[in-house]
Design a protein around this motif. Structure first.
Motif, PDB file in Angstrom:
ATOM      1  N   SER A 149       0.833  -1.204   0.000  1.00  0.00           N
ATOM      2  CA  SER A 149       0.000   0.000   0.000  1.00  0.00           C
ATOM      3  C   SER A 149       0.863   1.247   0.000  1.00  0.00           C
ATOM      4  O   SER A 149       1.952   1.264   0.593  1.00  0.00           O
ATOM      5  N   ARG A 183      -2.109   0.072   7.610  1.00  0.00           N
ATOM      6  CA  ARG A 183      -0.862   0.572   7.053  1.00  0.00           C
ATOM      7  C   ARG A 183       0.339  -0.006   7.779  1.00  0.00           C
ATOM      8  O   ARG A 183       1.386  -0.244   7.164  1.00  0.00           O
ATOM      9  N   LYS A 186       1.005  -3.491   6.430  1.00  0.00           N
ATOM     10  CA  LYS A 186       1.621  -3.445   5.106  1.00  0.00           C
ATOM     11  C   LYS A 186       3.088  -2.996   5.199  1.00  0.00           C
ATOM     12  O   LYS A 186       3.924  -3.444   4.399  1.00  0.00           O
ATOM     13  N   SER A 211       2.965  -1.388  -5.025  1.00  0.00           N
ATOM     14  CA  SER A 211       2.101  -0.354  -4.462  1.00  0.00           C
ATOM     15  C   SER A 211       1.235   0.195  -5.603  1.00  0.00           C
ATOM     16  O   SER A 211       1.673   1.068  -6.351  1.00  0.00           O
TER      17      SER A 211
END
Length: 265
Positions: A149, A183, A186, A211
């Motif tokens: 991400s 987040r 990730k 990403s």
């Protein structure tokens, strides 16, 4: 044994995973595409849909039941692919989810939400990868991709052009939406990718974290909300991942890559 490139994509019956399938079906190259989904019924439906959309494709697509949170499901998928195909050329670790919003909705406690985020996005992805490495090592050009991400970069976590980086007003409790668990998991995946680079260095496996950008998928529970917030067409993610599979980012092996270049750590 198939002479075409064999690609296994987890979480591929919807979202970016499904867009990868579509992008591969539109490629001039021929692929054996293994469309993985937790629900075999949904995976079968997705296969039927893409076959109808691209009837003239030189590639084939087959459904595979795979729940990366279930070790037995992972083992069964491995055994089937090993028996039917003998190797794997590309593994796209796409399956993942964001659970942060479920705390505000009262569906999960904070501890449950954080544990689920890491269990799926990081731990389960690692176990999935670990299981399938023997099949990748039978390929002449093994490729391993992790879908991460743009929110995972620590270097850009103070970039205020990104709304989730804004600080809430003084006081407690804090108001506003957070994706802290997603987040963080990730970011953990990015480090996991780097360790796979270390482990598989002498085996010639090309590895990236991908990403794809902010795209209008159902991540976080609402495709429509993401679209209204300015998310892009999910097809962009599928095309980008296909490009990586086809070698356009081989100079960036071992990095987190996005369409515009290398994503800072």
């Amino acid at each position: 044994m198939s002479s075409t490139t064999i690609v296994f994509i987890t979480g591929a019956n919807t979202g970016i995973g499904l867009e990868v399938v579509k992008a591969l079906l539109q490629s001039q190259k021929a692929y054996t595409i293994l469309l993985g989904g937790r629900s075999i019924d949904k995976a079968n439906a997705a296969v039927k849909d893409v076959q109808a959309q691209f009837p003239d494709s030189s590639s084939t697509v087959t459904s595979i039941q795979i729940d990366i949170e279930d070790d037995n499901s992972i083992s069964q998928a491995y055994d089937r692919i090993s028996k039917e195909y003998g190797r794997l050329d590309v593994l796209v670790n796409n399956a993942g989810a964001a659970f942060d919003g479920q705390v505000m909705e009262g569906k999960l406690s904070m501890r449950e939400m954080w544990n689920k985020s890491w269990a799926l996005n990081t731990t389960s992805t690692h176990i999935m990868t670990h299981t399938f490495i023997p099949l990748l090592l039978k390929s002449s050009d093994p490729r391993l991709l992790f879908v991460t991400s743009g929110t995972s970069t620590m270097a850009e976590s103070e970039d205020l052009s990104v709304p989730i980086n804004h600080s809430p007003a003084k006081g407690w409790p804090k108001q506003g939406f957070s994706v802290a668990a997603y987040r963080s998991s990730k970011t953990g995946m990015n480090m996991m990718m780097r360790d796979w680079v270390r482990v598989l260095k002498e085996d010639g496996v090309k590895i990236w974290a991908i990403s794809p950008g902010y795209l209008a998928t159902g991540l976080g529970g609402s495709q429509e909300r993401n679209k209204k917030a300015g998310a892009g067409d999910p097809a962009l993610g599928g095309t980008f991942i296909r490009d990586v599979v086809e070698g356009t980012r081989d100079a960036d092996v071992g990095k987190v890559v996005r369409r515009s270049g290398v994503q800072p750590w």
